[in-house]
Design a protein around this motif. Sequence first.
Motif, short mmCIF file in Angstrom:
data_model
loop_
_atom_site.label_atom_id
_atom_site.label_comp_id
_atom_site.label_asym_id
_atom_site.label_seq_id
_atom_site.Cartn_x
_atom_site.Cartn_y
_atom_site.Cartn_z
N SER A 245 30.48 -16.86 0.04
CA SER A 245 31.05 -15.53 0.28
C SER A 245 31.74 -14.81 -0.91
O SER A 245 32.14 -13.71 -0.73
N VAL B 280 32.77 -19.94 4.96
CA VAL B 280 31.54 -19.32 4.96
C VAL B 280 30.99 -19.57 3.50
O VAL B 280 31.74 -19.33 2.43
N ALA B 281 29.61 -20.08 3.49
CA ALA B 281 29.09 -20.36 1.93
C ALA B 281 28.79 -19.07 1.36
O ALA B 281 28.53 -17.89 2.06
N GLU C 267 28.87 -23.28 15.31
CA GLU C 267 29.81 -22.82 14.31
C GLU C 267 29.68 -21.29 14.00
O GLU C 267 30.61 -20.58 13.57
N ARG D 84 34.97 -18.62 8.92
CA ARG D 84 34.45 -18.08 10.02
C ARG D 84 35.17 -18.73 11.15
O ARG D 84 35.53 -19.92 11.15
N ASP E 49 26.28 -24.99 5.95
CA ASP E 49 26.57 -23.93 4.72
C ASP E 49 26.01 -22.70 5.21
O ASP E 49 25.42 -21.84 4.46
N TYR E 50 26.69 -22.05 6.36
CA TYR E 50 26.57 -20.86 7.04
C TYR E 50 27.10 -19.58 5.99
O TYR E 50 28.12 -19.87 5.75
N PRO E 51 26.11 -18.90 5.47
CA PRO E 51 26.51 -17.67 4.62
C PRO E 51 27.26 -16.73 5.54
O PRO E 51 27.56 -16.79 6.67
N THR E 52 27.30 -15.54 4.79
CA THR E 52 28.16 -14.39 5.41
C THR E 52 26.97 -14.01 6.40
O THR E 52 26.17 -13.95 6.35
#
Lengths: 298, 267
Positions: free
Chosen positions: A89, A86-87, B16, A76, B249-252
């Motif tokens: 993913s 990106v976690a 972020e 990202r 830990d930002y996901p999609t």
Amino acid sequence: MQNPWGLSGPDFIVLYAIGFVIACVATLVLRKRARSAPLAAQHEPLTADETAYLAGGWPRMVESTLADLVERNVIRVQRNGLLYPVADSGFVPESTLEDRLVSRVAGRPGRPLHYHLATLNKLPDYDQVRDDLVRRGLLFDGGTRGRAALAALPLFVLAVIGIARWINGVNLGFPVGYLSMLLILTLVTIVFALRPIKAGPTGAGMRALRDPSRGERSERAVDAVARHGLRAYPDVTISASFRESRVGLRSYDNGSTVSTGAAAGIGWSGGSSCSSGSSSGSSSSCGGGGGGCGGGGS
Amino acid sequence: MLESRELGVGIGWRPEIDITVERLPGVDFVEVVAENLNPDHLPESVVLLRERGLPVLPHAVSLSVGGAEPVDRKRVEHLARLADVLDAPLASDHVCFVRAGGLDSGHLMPVPRTREALDVLVANVRTVQEILNVPFALENIAALLEWPDAELTEAQFLGELTERTGCLLLVDVANMYANARNLNHDPLKLLDDLPLERVAYVHVAGGEEHDGVYHDTHTHPVLPEVLDLLAELVKRTKPPGVLLERDGDYPTDTDLAAELRAIRERI
């Protein structure tokens, strides 16, 4: 006193100057030919990696890989160009470069691309792409000093003749001032001409880059960035974010800084040339006119 | 209930994920961490969201209104200035203290539920309200310990606080869930007893259990149990807004959108 070699000083100076120009042109042509290897396979489409390497070397490969990872939602980008993983993913690396880039970003999130570049400069992916491009005659992978010396052979020959004339002129007591200056110019030009021939696309490689039918035609970010750098990322906001992260990237072939920003793209630092210092036109202006003016003869 | 301040479904804006937040479907409002923003130099993304008309709510973490010392007026002024610049409908912080004796805890520490502590809290909240130009809301926190000799239940404590100060409540159902897991609180009883007419909006967040302790991490997906608790709250009142908090830990984008959708389905 008889003129050595049957030539007066001014006549020799004129001939030497003409020879100098011809030698410079010949050296330029030989250096250029060294970059133009025969084509092994025509019209074979370029992959995104090949396009990237051809257009900007390994740094461009990193850029296009990053573009692909951003598009696939693996990495990202913040508005200021900082990168984050990106976690969850579901990312499965398709190349060593992808694996290393994602690992770097995950290990040190919140940093711009240029922060990671230095650790990505030696990967087998590059060698494979480079070797293939070289094999296909699209890329010149850089010359040794030997190859440069070979290209500079006309200048060497000219210098030898000039030195012989100069020694002869000195021994016979003729003035050699103008010849001395021309010899110094020749030697300086040789020093420049001995610089290794830079790596970069061959003429065929440049044509392949210009020919859209040779590349993968798609709307994918990876293809756009491969050709034109991160400034060409199709999403204008993300493209602008890459522009925000100022980078001072070094091209891999000579270590010179080639870009002050991702926006500028990363490219080859310009093709090879005989020498920017060999301005043969002005150097031959000595002329040698006038009797006894110092061409090693009367 | 604060019907005039209908907010909808929102997400915590973080640098972020600035571009992600700008593009997520179904985002009606955002919340920013007040301490991370300079009112004179708002991030481009926040300005863009404001230009689109999205409410941007400043949420503070450092006022320490539950501390024994008077609140730091500079911190409150910062929050007030930010709320003004953002044209925010309200500002918020937590029912907690984060410093004492010149030391910062680095965590949101629970306030003893005693009358004496409530008096101090009320005084501090009033100070904040005097400086702020917008309503002030306070959030219930997740605690790993409780002070002994509590004189009031959490609902009584928060009820008296809102009654005496007129402040609003920022109900964090994830914190309620954490307290239920770690302190054996009854979240349904708490929902029954809270003055829900004072709810400004609701926080929802994810967490994870480690070694028998549930951590309100804000870095994990929202548990169905937390969404169930949100549904329980909605059964009792219609909150003006519900906000997803995610701090790492930002996901999609797709996963975040799915969490927002799940929240919307519960309200």
